[in-house]
Design an enzyme around this catalytic site. Structure first.
Site, PDB file in Angstrom:
ATOM      1  N   SER A   1      -7.940  -4.753   9.793  1.00  0.00           N
ATOM      2  CA  SER A   1      -8.172  -5.744  10.877  1.00  0.00           C
ATOM      3  C   SER A   1      -7.817  -7.185  10.531  1.00  0.00           C
ATOM      4  CB  SER A   1      -9.628  -5.697  11.393  1.00  0.00           C
ATOM      5  OG  SER A   1      -9.854  -4.531  12.161  1.00  0.00           O
TER       6      SER A   1
ATOM      7  N   ILE B   1      -2.779  -8.287  12.354  1.00  0.00           N
ATOM      8  CA  ILE B   1      -2.566  -8.411  13.795  1.00  0.00           C
ATOM      9  C   ILE B   1      -3.898  -8.479  14.560  1.00  0.00           C
ATOM     10  CG2 ILE B   1      -1.625  -7.128  15.795  1.00  0.00           C
ATOM     11  CD1 ILE B   1       0.588  -6.148  13.695  1.00  0.00           C
ATOM     12  N   TYR B   2      -4.938  -7.838  14.048  1.00  0.00           N
ATOM     13  CA  TYR B   2      -6.238  -7.813  14.734  1.00  0.00           C
ATOM     14  C   TYR B   2      -7.118  -9.035  14.459  1.00  0.00           C
ATOM     15  CZ  TYR B   2      -5.452  -3.089  16.645  1.00  0.00           C
ATOM     16  OH  TYR B   2      -4.971  -2.005  17.351  1.00  0.00           O
TER      17      TYR B   2
ATOM     18  N   GLY C   1       2.810  -4.215  10.724  1.00  0.00           N
ATOM     19  CA  GLY C   1       1.960  -4.348   9.538  1.00  0.00           C
ATOM     20  C   GLY C   1       1.938  -3.104   8.666  1.00  0.00           C
TER      21      GLY C   1
ATOM     22  N   ASP D   1       0.712  -0.192   9.295  1.00  0.00           N
ATOM     23  CA  ASP D   1       1.064   0.979  10.102  1.00  0.00           C
ATOM     24  C   ASP D   1       2.587   1.166  10.136  1.00  0.00           C
ATOM     25  OD1 ASP D   1       0.519   3.108  11.762  1.00  0.00           O
ATOM     26  OD2 ASP D   1       0.080   1.890  13.542  1.00  0.00           O
TER      27      ASP D   1
ATOM     28  N   ILE E   1       0.825  -1.215   0.000  1.00  0.00           N
ATOM     29  CA  ILE E   1       0.000   0.000   0.000  1.00  0.00           C
ATOM     30  C   ILE E   1       0.862   1.269   0.000  1.00  0.00           C
ATOM     31  CG2 ILE E   1      -0.325   0.219   2.517  1.00  0.00           C
ATOM     32  CD1 ILE E   1      -3.387   0.756   1.644  1.00  0.00           C
TER      33      ILE E   1
HETATM   34  N1  AR6 Z   1       0.581  -3.170   2.176  1.00  0.00           N
HETATM   35  C1  AR6 Z   1      -0.647  -3.736   2.088  1.00  0.00           C
HETATM   36  N2  AR6 Z   1      -1.127  -4.624   2.981  1.00  0.00           N
HETATM   37  C2  AR6 Z   1      -0.310  -4.961   4.006  1.00  0.00           C
HETATM   38  C3  AR6 Z   1       0.981  -4.407   4.187  1.00  0.00           C
HETATM   39  C4  AR6 Z   1       1.427  -3.478   3.205  1.00  0.00           C
HETATM   40  N3  AR6 Z   1       2.635  -2.905   3.272  1.00  0.00           N
HETATM   41  N4  AR6 Z   1       1.521  -4.937   5.325  1.00  0.00           N
HETATM   42  C5  AR6 Z   1       0.609  -5.785   5.831  1.00  0.00           C
HETATM   43  N5  AR6 Z   1      -0.496  -5.818   5.032  1.00  0.00           N
HETATM   44  P1  AR6 Z   1      -2.269  -5.194   9.856  1.00  0.00           P
HETATM   45  P2  AR6 Z   1      -4.670  -4.809  11.532  1.00  0.00           P
HETATM   46  C6  AR6 Z   1      -1.758  -6.570   5.203  1.00  0.00           C
HETATM   47  O1  AR6 Z   1      -1.687  -6.118  10.856  1.00  0.00           O
HETATM   48  O2  AR6 Z   1      -4.993  -6.253  11.480  1.00  0.00           O
HETATM   49  C7  AR6 Z   1      -0.463  -2.565  13.745  1.00  0.00           C
HETATM   50  O3  AR6 Z   1       0.512  -2.888  14.690  1.00  0.00           O
HETATM   51  C8  AR6 Z   1      -1.769  -7.719   6.160  1.00  0.00           C
HETATM   52  O4  AR6 Z   1      -1.326  -8.901   5.512  1.00  0.00           O
HETATM   53  O5  AR6 Z   1      -1.388  -4.170   9.251  1.00  0.00           O
HETATM   54  O6  AR6 Z   1      -5.765  -3.811  11.335  1.00  0.00           O
HETATM   55  C9  AR6 Z   1      -1.283  -1.359  14.152  1.00  0.00           C
HETATM   56  O7  AR6 Z   1      -0.508  -0.400  14.840  1.00  0.00           O
HETATM   57  C10 AR6 Z   1      -3.236  -7.795   6.541  1.00  0.00           C
HETATM   58  O8  AR6 Z   1      -3.979  -8.531   5.566  1.00  0.00           O
HETATM   59  O9  AR6 Z   1      -3.535  -4.372  10.470  1.00  0.00           O
HETATM   60  C11 AR6 Z   1      -2.331  -1.964  15.033  1.00  0.00           C
HETATM   61  O10 AR6 Z   1      -1.833  -2.159  16.339  1.00  0.00           O
HETATM   62  C12 AR6 Z   1      -3.721  -6.351   6.463  1.00  0.00           C
HETATM   63  O11 AR6 Z   1      -2.706  -5.656   5.731  1.00  0.00           O
HETATM   64  C13 AR6 Z   1      -2.593  -3.304  14.397  1.00  0.00           C
HETATM   65  O12 AR6 Z   1      -1.397  -3.625  13.675  1.00  0.00           O
HETATM   66  C14 AR6 Z   1      -3.913  -5.672   7.818  1.00  0.00           C
HETATM   67  O13 AR6 Z   1      -2.903  -6.101   8.714  1.00  0.00           O
HETATM   68  C15 AR6 Z   1      -3.714  -3.254  13.403  1.00  0.00           C
HETATM   69  O14 AR6 Z   1      -3.986  -4.556  12.945  1.00  0.00           O
END
Ligand code: AR6
Length: 167
Positions: free
Chosen positions: A121, A124-125, A31, A33, A10
């Site tokens: 979500s 990690i969520y 992730g 973030d 992203i």
């Molecule tokens: N580009 C696109 N998608 C991604 C990327 C990227 N660079 N990296 C991961 N994903 P997550 P959440 C996908 O964990 O579940 C953080 O620590 C990943 O495979 O980023 O909402 C925040 O600070 C997954 O399918 O977000 C919060 O504490 C999706 O993006 C917590 O994680 C979301 O994964 C939020 O958790």
């Protein structure tokens, strides 16, 4: 509204606004973030700190959204939203719906025509990707918004396939 799916990162999307799957602190994390703050640089975190001090002393509530600069990312803004942690015993779908709806509302206030969403979500969520895809696509399709280009950016092939099947 044009709805497209992209497999990739992203932080590489050339759009007006990129949505961040943040946490209430707005101080970064793993992730999406982590990637956004790493590639976007310290300007984003600086604005997040200002927002905490000025408006969100207790943090950004789950389901809400707020915008900052995109720093060095090839986007104009980052819209930070806080997804719900998935629960096996409590239905929190309305909070996941709110993330998409509120992010598009903030995009409208910015005048953003193109927005890239991650699968909020589902990392990690812990939200199951198929259910998250259903909620994401339904909510965006039904939203009353001026955004004309919505892109879902799925990190891996498995998540992309699930979104594709739902679309
Ligand atoms: N580009 C696109 N998608 C991604 C990327 C990227 N660079 N990296 C991961 N994903 P997550 P959440 C996908 O964990 O579940 C953080 O620590 C990943 O495979 O980023 O909402 C925040 O600070 C997954 O399918 O977000 C919060 O504490 C999706 O993006 C917590 O994680 C979301 O994964 C939020 O958790």
């Amino acid at each position: 509204m044009k709805l497209t799916l992209v497999q990739g990162d992203i932080t590489e999307q050339r759009v007006d606004a990129v949505v961040n799957a943040a946490n209430s602190s707005l101080y970064g994390g793993g992730g999406v973030d982590g990637a956004i703050h790493r590639r976007g640089g310290p300007e984003i975190l600086a604005e997040c700190r200002e927002l905490r001090a000025a408006q969100y002393g207790r943090g950004l509530p789950t389901g809400h959204a707020v915008a900052t600069t995109a720093g060095r990312l090839p986007a104009r803004w980052v819209i930070h939203t806080v997804g719900p942690v998935h629960s096996a015993t409590e239905d929190r779908s309305h909070l996941l719906t709110a993330c998409y709806r509120e992010s598009l509302r903030v995009a409208d206030t910015l005048g953003a025509g193109s927005v890239a969403f991650p699968a909020i979500s589902t990392g990690i969520y812990g939200w199951p990707v198929d259910d998250a895809a259903r909620i994401a696509l339904e909510t965006v399709r039904q939203a009353a918004t001026d955004v004309t280009d919505v892109r879902f950016v799925l990190f891996d092939a498995a998540a992309y396939a699930v979104f594709e099947a739902r679309l």
